[in-house]
Design a protein around this motif. Structure first.
Motif, PDB file in Angstrom:
ATOM      1  N   PHE A 168       0.822  -1.210   0.000  1.00 25.02           N
ATOM      2  CA  PHE A 168       0.000   0.000   0.000  1.00 25.02           C
ATOM      3  C   PHE A 168       0.859   1.264   0.000  1.00 25.02           C
ATOM      4  CE2 PHE A 168      -3.335  -2.903   1.831  1.00 25.02           C
ATOM      5  CZ  PHE A 168      -4.211  -2.785   0.765  1.00 25.02           C
ATOM      6  N   LEU A 169       2.019   1.206   0.631  1.00 22.97           N
ATOM      7  CA  LEU A 169       2.929   2.349   0.588  1.00 22.97           C
ATOM      8  C   LEU A 169       3.384   2.628  -0.843  1.00 22.97           C
ATOM      9  CD1 LEU A 169       5.236   1.791   3.719  1.00 22.97           C
ATOM     10  CD2 LEU A 169       3.546   3.601   3.399  1.00 22.97           C
ATOM     11  N   LYS A 170       3.672   1.567  -1.589  1.00 18.90           N
ATOM     12  CA  LYS A 170       4.099   1.727  -2.979  1.00 18.90           C
ATOM     13  C   LYS A 170       2.980   2.302  -3.845  1.00 18.90           C
ATOM     14  CE  LYS A 170       7.319   0.937  -4.840  1.00 18.90           C
ATOM     15  NZ  LYS A 170       8.421   1.876  -5.165  1.00 18.90           N
ATOM     16  N   LYS A 171       1.737   2.155  -3.384  1.00 19.36           N
ATOM     17  CA  LYS A 171       0.599   2.740  -4.087  1.00 19.36           C
ATOM     18  C   LYS A 171       0.341   4.176  -3.634  1.00 19.36           C
ATOM     19  CE  LYS A 171      -0.190  -0.847  -6.577  1.00 19.36           C
ATOM     20  NZ  LYS A 171       0.041  -0.787  -8.035  1.00 19.36           N
ATOM     21  N   GLN A 172       1.306   4.723  -2.861  1.00 18.42           N
ATOM     22  CA  GLN A 172       1.290   6.117  -2.430  1.00 18.42           C
ATOM     23  C   GLN A 172       0.249   6.439  -1.364  1.00 18.42           C
ATOM     24  OE1 GLN A 172       3.756   8.368  -3.493  1.00 18.42           O
ATOM     25  NE2 GLN A 172       4.560   6.436  -4.250  1.00 18.42           N
ATOM     26  N   PHE A 173      -0.171   5.440  -0.596  1.00 23.03           N
ATOM     27  CA  PHE A 173      -0.993   5.715   0.575  1.00 23.03           C
ATOM     28  C   PHE A 173      -0.082   6.149   1.710  1.00 23.03           C
ATOM     29  CE2 PHE A 173      -3.677   2.823  -1.841  1.00 23.03           C
ATOM     30  CZ  PHE A 173      -4.930   3.408  -1.735  1.00 23.03           C
ATOM     31  N   SER A 174      -0.603   6.940   2.649  1.00 23.20           N
ATOM     32  CA  SER A 174       0.184   7.325   3.817  1.00 23.20           C
ATOM     33  C   SER A 174       0.446   6.088   4.672  1.00 23.20           C
ATOM     34  CB  SER A 174      -0.564   8.377   4.642  1.00 23.20           C
ATOM     35  OG  SER A 174      -1.690   7.800   5.270  1.00 23.20           O
ATOM     36  N   TYR A 175       1.435   6.173   5.543  1.00 19.63           N
ATOM     37  CA  TYR A 175       1.762   5.001   6.365  1.00 19.63           C
ATOM     38  C   TYR A 175       0.595   4.607   7.272  1.00 19.63           C
ATOM     39  CZ  TYR A 175       4.154   1.758   9.404  1.00 19.63           C
ATOM     40  OH  TYR A 175       4.494   0.624  10.100  1.00 19.63           O
ATOM     41  N   VAL A 176      -0.051   5.602   7.898  1.00 19.56           N
ATOM     42  CA  VAL A 176      -1.181   5.305   8.777  1.00 19.56           C
ATOM     43  C   VAL A 176      -2.294   4.612   7.998  1.00 19.56           C
ATOM     44  CG1 VAL A 176      -3.007   6.310  10.206  1.00 19.56           C
ATOM     45  CG2 VAL A 176      -0.670   7.176  10.384  1.00 19.56           C
ATOM     46  N   MET A 177      -2.609   5.135   6.803  1.00 16.69           N
ATOM     47  CA  MET A 177      -3.657   4.531   5.988  1.00 16.69           C
ATOM     48  C   MET A 177      -3.265   3.133   5.531  1.00 16.69           C
ATOM     49  SD  MET A 177      -6.663   4.722   4.753  1.00 16.69           S
ATOM     50  CE  MET A 177      -7.102   6.433   5.041  1.00 16.69           C
ATOM     51  N   ALA A 178      -2.009   2.946   5.159  1.00 20.71           N
ATOM     52  CA  ALA A 178      -1.535   1.626   4.726  1.00 20.71           C
ATOM     53  C   ALA A 178      -1.675   0.608   5.848  1.00 20.71           C
ATOM     54  CB  ALA A 178      -0.083   1.722   4.279  1.00 20.71           C
ATOM     55  N   ALA A 179      -1.316   1.004   7.064  1.00 19.04           N
ATOM     56  CA  ALA A 179      -1.423   0.100   8.211  1.00 19.04           C
ATOM     57  C   ALA A 179      -2.881  -0.224   8.508  1.00 19.04           C
ATOM     58  CB  ALA A 179      -0.757   0.730   9.430  1.00 19.04           C
ATOM     59  N   GLU A 180      -3.765   0.772   8.380  1.00 22.81           N
ATOM     60  CA  GLU A 180      -5.183   0.550   8.659  1.00 22.81           C
ATOM     61  C   GLU A 180      -5.820  -0.343   7.590  1.00 22.81           C
ATOM     62  OE1 GLU A 180      -6.063   4.720  11.072  1.00 22.81           O
ATOM     63  OE2 GLU A 180      -6.651   4.535   8.968  1.00 22.81           O
ATOM     64  N   MET A 181      -5.496  -0.109   6.329  1.00 25.57           N
ATOM     65  CA  MET A 181      -6.027  -0.951   5.255  1.00 25.57           C
ATOM     66  C   MET A 181      -5.539  -2.392   5.388  1.00 25.57           C
ATOM     67  SD  MET A 181      -5.580   1.776   2.122  1.00 25.57           S
ATOM     68  CE  MET A 181      -6.232   0.734   0.826  1.00 25.57           C
ATOM     69  N   THR A 182      -4.321  -2.541   5.871  1.00 30.33           N
ATOM     70  CA  THR A 182      -3.745  -3.871   6.049  1.00 30.33           C
ATOM     71  C   THR A 182      -4.560  -4.704   7.029  1.00 30.33           C
ATOM     72  OG1 THR A 182      -1.489  -3.230   5.479  1.00 30.33           O
ATOM     73  CG2 THR A 182      -1.722  -5.108   6.954  1.00 30.33           C
ATOM     74  N   ARG A 183      -5.168  -4.062   8.046  1.00 31.04           N
ATOM     75  CA  ARG A 183      -5.976  -4.814   9.014  1.00 31.04           C
ATOM     76  C   ARG A 183      -7.165  -5.488   8.335  1.00 31.04           C
ATOM     77  NH1 ARG A 183      -2.517  -6.066  12.080  1.00 31.04           N
ATOM     78  NH2 ARG A 183      -4.050  -6.767  13.592  1.00 31.04           N
ATOM     79  N   PHE A 184      -7.762  -4.834   7.331  1.00 33.03           N
ATOM     80  CA  PHE A 184      -8.886  -5.414   6.604  1.00 33.03           C
ATOM     81  C   PHE A 184      -8.436  -6.647   5.819  1.00 33.03           C
ATOM     82  CE2 PHE A 184     -10.430  -1.298   7.629  1.00 33.03           C
ATOM     83  CZ  PHE A 184     -11.811  -1.330   7.574  1.00 33.03           C
ATOM     84  N   VAL A 185      -7.311  -6.503   5.127  1.00 29.24           N
ATOM     85  CA  VAL A 185      -6.791  -7.599   4.313  1.00 29.24           C
ATOM     86  C   VAL A 185      -6.371  -8.774   5.201  1.00 29.24           C
ATOM     87  CG1 VAL A 185      -5.037  -8.252   2.630  1.00 29.24           C
ATOM     88  CG2 VAL A 185      -6.029  -5.968   2.544  1.00 29.24           C
ATOM     89  N   MET A 186      -5.719  -8.464   6.325  1.00 35.56           N
ATOM     90  CA  MET A 186      -5.271  -9.520   7.229  1.00 35.56           C
ATOM     91  C   MET A 186      -6.451 -10.264   7.847  1.00 35.56           C
ATOM     92  SD  MET A 186      -1.998  -9.610   7.095  1.00 35.56           S
ATOM     93  CE  MET A 186      -1.662 -10.656   8.512  1.00 35.56           C
ATOM     94  N   PHE A 187      -7.513  -9.550   8.153  1.00 31.40           N
ATOM     95  CA  PHE A 187      -8.704 -10.202   8.691  1.00 31.40           C
ATOM     96  C   PHE A 187      -9.220 -11.263   7.730  1.00 31.40           C
ATOM     97  CE2 PHE A 187     -13.437 -10.073   8.460  1.00 31.40           C
ATOM     98  CZ  PHE A 187     -13.686 -10.907   9.546  1.00 31.40           C
ATOM     99  N   ALA A 188      -9.256 -10.918   6.443  1.00 31.09           N
ATOM    100  CA  ALA A 188      -9.784 -11.841   5.434  1.00 31.09           C
ATOM    101  C   ALA A 188      -8.892 -13.065   5.258  1.00 31.09           C
ATOM    102  CB  ALA A 188      -9.947 -11.109   4.103  1.00 31.09           C
ATOM    103  N   SER A 189      -7.596 -12.846   5.059  1.00 30.06           N
ATOM    104  CA  SER A 189      -6.696 -13.976   4.804  1.00 30.06           C
ATOM    105  C   SER A 189      -6.529 -14.861   6.034  1.00 30.06           C
ATOM    106  CB  SER A 189      -5.323 -13.472   4.328  1.00 30.06           C
ATOM    107  OG  SER A 189      -4.707 -12.654   5.295  1.00 30.06           O
ATOM    108  N   CYS A 190      -6.463 -14.249   7.214  1.00 26.53           N
ATOM    109  CA  CYS A 190      -6.293 -15.025   8.450  1.00 26.53           C
ATOM    110  C   CYS A 190      -7.535 -15.853   8.773  1.00 26.53           C
ATOM    111  CB  CYS A 190      -5.970 -14.096   9.620  1.00 26.53           C
ATOM    112  SG  CYS A 190      -4.304 -13.437   9.610  1.00 26.53           S
ATOM    113  N   THR A 191      -8.712 -15.282   8.527  1.00 24.19           N
ATOM    114  CA  THR A 191      -9.954 -15.987   8.852  1.00 24.19           C
ATOM    115  C   THR A 191     -10.121 -17.247   8.019  1.00 24.19           C
ATOM    116  OG1 THR A 191     -11.054 -13.933   9.513  1.00 24.19           O
ATOM    117  CG2 THR A 191     -12.463 -15.807   8.955  1.00 24.19           C
ATOM    118  N   THR A 192      -9.942 -17.131   6.702  1.00 23.81           N
ATOM    119  CA  THR A 192     -10.110 -18.319   5.857  1.00 23.81           C
ATOM    120  C   THR A 192      -9.019 -19.351   6.132  1.00 23.81           C
ATOM    121  OG1 THR A 192      -8.903 -17.199   4.063  1.00 23.81           O
ATOM    122  CG2 THR A 192     -11.309 -17.092   4.010  1.00 23.81           C
ATOM    123  N   ALA A 193      -7.794 -18.891   6.386  1.00 21.87           N
ATOM    124  CA  ALA A 193      -6.705 -19.818   6.696  1.00 21.87           C
ATOM    125  C   ALA A 193      -6.993 -20.554   8.001  1.00 21.87           C
ATOM    126  CB  ALA A 193      -5.381 -19.078   6.793  1.00 21.87           C
TER     127      ALA A 193
END
Length: 255
Positions: A168-193
């Protein structure tokens, strides 16, 4: 059930709660919960596949708690995150499937290769991409990277949140936003795994629950701290966290 309750309320349960709390704080801030969680659980004698399953459960629960908070505060728009979450969910269950068919050594070799590649990637990233504090820039994003990271997260996960933050940082999001968006993605991948590992029968509830409760508390603490992180700290700390993760994985391979 009574035996489980006694186990959760024991001194060992308190230690596991502390491990989950610390791991979640580090995970939210720097995407490296595995740096704390995995070696800690392995140290107390939990097998690698069971450790990964517990990690997925704890991270999934803590991520869900932050997803609720961020959604209610309208920090992140759930509608925009749904495509990322769906592809990460498919990646997560795919990674869990592959992990149950690989040896511990093979899993560690894969983790080492991925982390070294990303370490080089971070070092070559320009400063603007790493420390940008401005509002996020809307641009076309692809789902290939989140899918591959989801596979890695479901199978092992050491540094997977950091990989998502870097994406997300490489997509030019701020660090705070990148970390917050990551929580959504991690929730999805961790839950199914985790659901796959649960179906596979390798979840230790005596360990998973206190770690998960600690992770929920830790994730909220991490959310409170992360806005105070300075750009220059992030620029210095990200490569250091990557390097320490690589050292950890190499140590697992050698010893």
């Amino acid at each position: 059930m009574e035996n489980l309750l006694l186990e959760w309320l024991s001194f060992d349960g308190l230690i596991l709660f502390g491990i989950g709390l610390l791991a979640a704080v580090v995970g939210v801030m720097f995407g490296a919960a595995g740096f704390v969680l995995l070696p800690s659980l392995l140290l107390v004698g939990i097998p690698i596949h069971a450790t990964v399953a517990i990690n997925k459960f704890a991270t999934g629960i803590s991520s869900f708690s932050t997803v609720i908070v961020l959604t209610m505060k309208k920090r992140v728009q759930l509608k925009k995150m749904i495509p990322f979450m769906l592809i990460a969910a498919v990646g997560g269950i795919s990674g869990a499937f592959l992990a149950t068919r690989l040896s511990e050594q093979t899993m560690n070799i894969v983790a080492c290769i991925v982390l070294i590649v990303m370490f080089i990637f971070v070092l070559k990233s320009n400063k603007k991409a790493v420390v940008n504090e401005q509002p996020e820039i809307e641009e076309k994003t692809t789902l290939i990277a989140p899918f591959l990271i989801g596979i890695y997260d479901g199978g092992l996960g050491t540094g997977s949140a950091l990989l998502n933050i870097t994406y997300f940082l490489k997509k030019q999001f701020s660090y705070v936003m990148a970390a917050e968006m990551t929580r959504f993605v991690m929730f999805a991948s961790c839950t199914t795994a985790f659901l796959f590992y649960l179906f596979y029968g390798i979840v230790n509830w005596g360990v998973a629950v206190p770690v998960a409760v600690g992770s929920i508390v830790g994730s909220q603490i991490g959310l409170k701290i992360i806005p105070y992180l300075k750009g220059k700290w992030i620029e210095i700390l990200l490569p250091i966290i990557f390097f320490l993760l690589i050292v950890q994985v190499i140590a697992d391979l050698l010893f």
